[in-house]
Motif scaffolding. Structure first.
Motif, short mmCIF file in Angstrom:
data_model
loop_
_atom_site.label_atom_id
_atom_site.label_comp_id
_atom_site.label_asym_id
_atom_site.label_seq_id
_atom_site.Cartn_x
_atom_site.Cartn_y
_atom_site.Cartn_z
N LEU A 372 0.73 -1.36 -0.10
CA LEU A 372 0.03 0.05 -0.11
C LEU A 372 1.29 1.06 -0.08
N ILE A 373 1.91 1.58 0.57
CA ILE A 373 2.73 2.66 1.41
C ILE A 373 3.38 2.30 0.14
N GLU A 374 4.07 1.61 -0.77
CA GLU A 374 4.08 1.88 -2.13
C GLU A 374 3.55 2.38 -3.58
N SER A 375 2.23 2.10 -3.49
CA SER A 375 1.42 2.74 -4.34
C SER A 375 1.24 3.93 -4.13
N PHE A 376 1.03 3.78 -2.79
CA PHE A 376 0.76 5.81 -2.71
C PHE A 376 2.25 6.56 -2.95
N ASN A 377 4.12 6.68 -2.81
CA ASN A 377 4.50 6.20 -2.90
C ASN A 377 5.35 6.76 -4.72
N LYS A 378 4.89 5.99 -5.02
CA LYS A 378 4.71 5.36 -6.78
C LYS A 378 4.06 7.11 -6.70
N LEU A 379 2.47 7.17 -6.64
CA LEU A 379 1.81 7.97 -7.21
C LEU A 379 1.63 9.77 -6.46
N THR A 380 2.36 10.04 -5.39
CA THR A 380 3.54 11.23 -4.61
C THR A 380 3.72 11.67 -5.22
N ALA A 381 5.24 10.84 -5.90
CA ALA A 381 6.65 10.96 -6.16
C ALA A 381 6.00 11.90 -7.97
N ALA A 382 5.25 10.79 -9.01
CA ALA A 382 4.64 11.54 -9.80
C ALA A 382 3.20 12.73 -10.12
N ASP A 383 3.78 12.73 -8.54
CA ASP A 383 2.38 14.41 -8.38
C ASP A 383 1.27 14.17 -8.93
N GLY A 384 0.57 13.15 -8.66
CA GLY A 384 -0.74 12.22 -8.96
C GLY A 384 -1.53 12.21 -8.12
N LEU A 385 -1.80 12.40 -6.76
CA LEU A 385 -2.72 13.15 -6.01
C LEU A 385 -4.17 14.33 -6.23
N ALA A 386 -5.15 14.00 -7.33
CA ALA A 386 -5.95 14.65 -7.20
C ALA A 386 -7.11 15.27 -6.31
N PHE A 387 -6.29 14.98 -5.10
CA PHE A 387 -7.76 15.70 -4.61
C PHE A 387 -9.01 14.84 -4.24
N TYR A 388 -10.10 15.38 -3.75
CA TYR A 388 -11.73 14.36 -4.26
C TYR A 388 -12.88 15.76 -5.01
N PRO A 389 -13.58 15.18 -6.01
CA PRO A 389 -14.54 16.35 -6.24
C PRO A 389 -15.36 17.03 -5.58
N ASP A 390 -16.25 16.47 -4.69
CA ASP A 390 -16.87 18.05 -4.38
C ASP A 390 -15.73 18.65 -2.94
N TRP A 391 -15.39 18.98 -3.09
CA TRP A 391 -13.84 20.00 -2.37
C TRP A 391 -13.96 21.88 -2.57
#
Length: 434
Positions: A372-391
């Motif tokens: 799980l942590i590896e996937s999160f790190n992979k996503l964050t390394a690519a600046d891939g966190l896109a927040f959520y649609p209701d924000w």
């Protein structure tokens, strides 16, 4: 209501000295010896990684504060989402509460003066050193309630993201391989449908369905579009390629049988339990399920992968600890937050299927948690966190729920739904002076 009490006098003395950390010789209210109560609300289930970690934090807190009882009330996400402004403006406000991050939620409450400014405590206790870069984005809000700058109004202590959970046994039974592209993903969905299996567990009455629509839109999105939508740094065309593709494809998935037509009235718990029971091969949802799945799934092997064909996925730092301005026990709330940021609790969170922000990497021994942590790190390394649609706008969560329900039911066209979700967004921009 659950009351958890700690004892251990020796541990109490040691932990009290470390937890308060004020640097002052003057006694704090927590050291007065008078009985006190810390009222705490959060909405993490007991079996989740966060639920386990916070339960242990309560024990540690009560051991370090022998004159304090924690009165913990588990509230649902929906309860807090719908009533926070009203409750925090009353005498019923707790001393510490988990709350959703973003402009429409924590940002709105900060603008309304309902949340305590945590900036001084954040600096004093070093939370800002643990929450670096993008992890600070959802913790800080300016005077308009827009995230990313200004004062600290919340402290996140875990990360989260949306992924594709899958039932390995059902994949093997139907000879489906983990897809690496969007085309192979839809081909896999077709394989299940042809076998009479609805592939994706869904819940239209709460957040899961809108997150699927948003994920589909993100497959056509670039960073400038994301910054325009989430941070108002440009014009968002709701009939542009991003949202049009997301809505059209979502409706198409219902028509093709990828998503059940009866899922419009289902809640997130219904979706999660159905996947845990082995009724669906796929669930597209967040890392907050991970620890619970690891605990409750007994009859099949399961895994996860990032959404194929997308460089960004819904995700961010986790929900926030916020301290209501009307709390009479702010010092206790700050001490509790401090404990949840400690290595011991962060390591527990990481080994229970959560995504810690301040753990010792060497202390994470659970193999599932490492994945799980590896996937999160992979996503964050690519600046891939896109927040959520209701924000982006107050009340937008309910607007999106209604929108995806209309798509599931086929009661409105995608163009009509996009018009309906554009309206409140544009109204909010006008209110903010954009």
């Amino acid at each position: 209501m659950v009351k958890l009490r700690g004892a251990a006098a020796l541990a109490a003395v040691v932990l009290a000295l470390s937890a308060c950390g004020s640097g002052s010789d003057a006694p704090s209210p927590a050291d007065s010896g008078q009985p006190r109560v810390l009222r705490l609300w959060h909405y993490e289930s007991a079996g989740s990684a966060m639920g386990r970690a916070w339960a242990e934090a309560i024990k540690k807190f009560e051991a370090s504060h022998p004159n304090v009882t924690v009165e913990f009330e588990e509230k649902s996400f929906e309860q807090i989402q719908k009533t926070a402004s009203m409750v925090l403006n009353s005498d019923e406000a707790p001393d510490l509460m988990e709350y959703n991050k973003g402009n429409a939620t924590a940002g709105l409450l900060s603008k309304q003066g309902l949340l305590a400014d945590l900036t001084e405590e954040t600096t004093k206790r070093g939370w800002d050193k643990l929450l670096t870069g993008g992890l600070q984005t959802t913790a800080r809000y300016d005077d308009r309630g827009v995230m990313g700058s200004g004062q600290w109004y919340g402290i996140p202590n875990y990360g989260e993201f949306v992924m594709v959970y899958y039932n390995k046994d059902l994949f093997e039974k139907h000879k489906v391989e983990v897809p690496e592209t969007f085309e192979r993903f839809t081909a896999a969905l077709d394989t299940f449908v042809k076998a009479g299996v609805t592939p994706i567990a869904n819940a239209g009455a709460e957040y899961p369905a809108q997150q699927i629509l948003y994920q589909l839109a993100l497959t056509k999105a670039q960073k400038p579009w994301l910054e325009a939508f989430q941070s108002y740094k440009g014009k968002v065309d709701f009939h542009g390629p991003e949202f049009t593709y997301g809505a059209d494809t979502f409706a198409d998935w219902v028509g093709k049988g990828y998503l059940a037509e009866n899922s419009s009235g289902l809640k997130a718990e219904d979706m999660g339990v159905a996947f845990i029971n082995g009724e669906f091969p796929i669930m597209i949802s967040g890392s907050w399920w991970y620890g619970r799945l690891a605990t409750e799934i007994k009859d099949f092997a399961w895994g996860h992968f990032l959404f194929p064909g997308a460089t960004m996925s819904p995700g961010s730092s986790g929900n926030l600890w916020v301290v209501p301005e009307r709390s009479e026990n702010k010092d206790l709330a700050y001490d509790f937050i401090d404990i949840t940021m400690s290595k011991e609790i962060q390591n527990l969170l990481g080994n229970s299927g959560g995504v810690p922000v301040a753990a010792d990497p060497a202390a994470i021994s659970d193999e599932k948690s490492k994945e799980l942590i590896e996937s999160f790190n992979k996503l964050t390394a690519a600046d891939g966190l896109a927040f959520y649609p209701d924000w982006p706008a107050p009340g937008y969560y309910d607007v999106l729920v209604a929108g995806v329900q209309n798509l599931i039911n086929g009661s409105k066209t995608t163009a009509e739904v996009l018009d309906e979700i554009a309206g409140p967004y544009e109204d909010n921009l006008a209110d903010l002076g954009f």
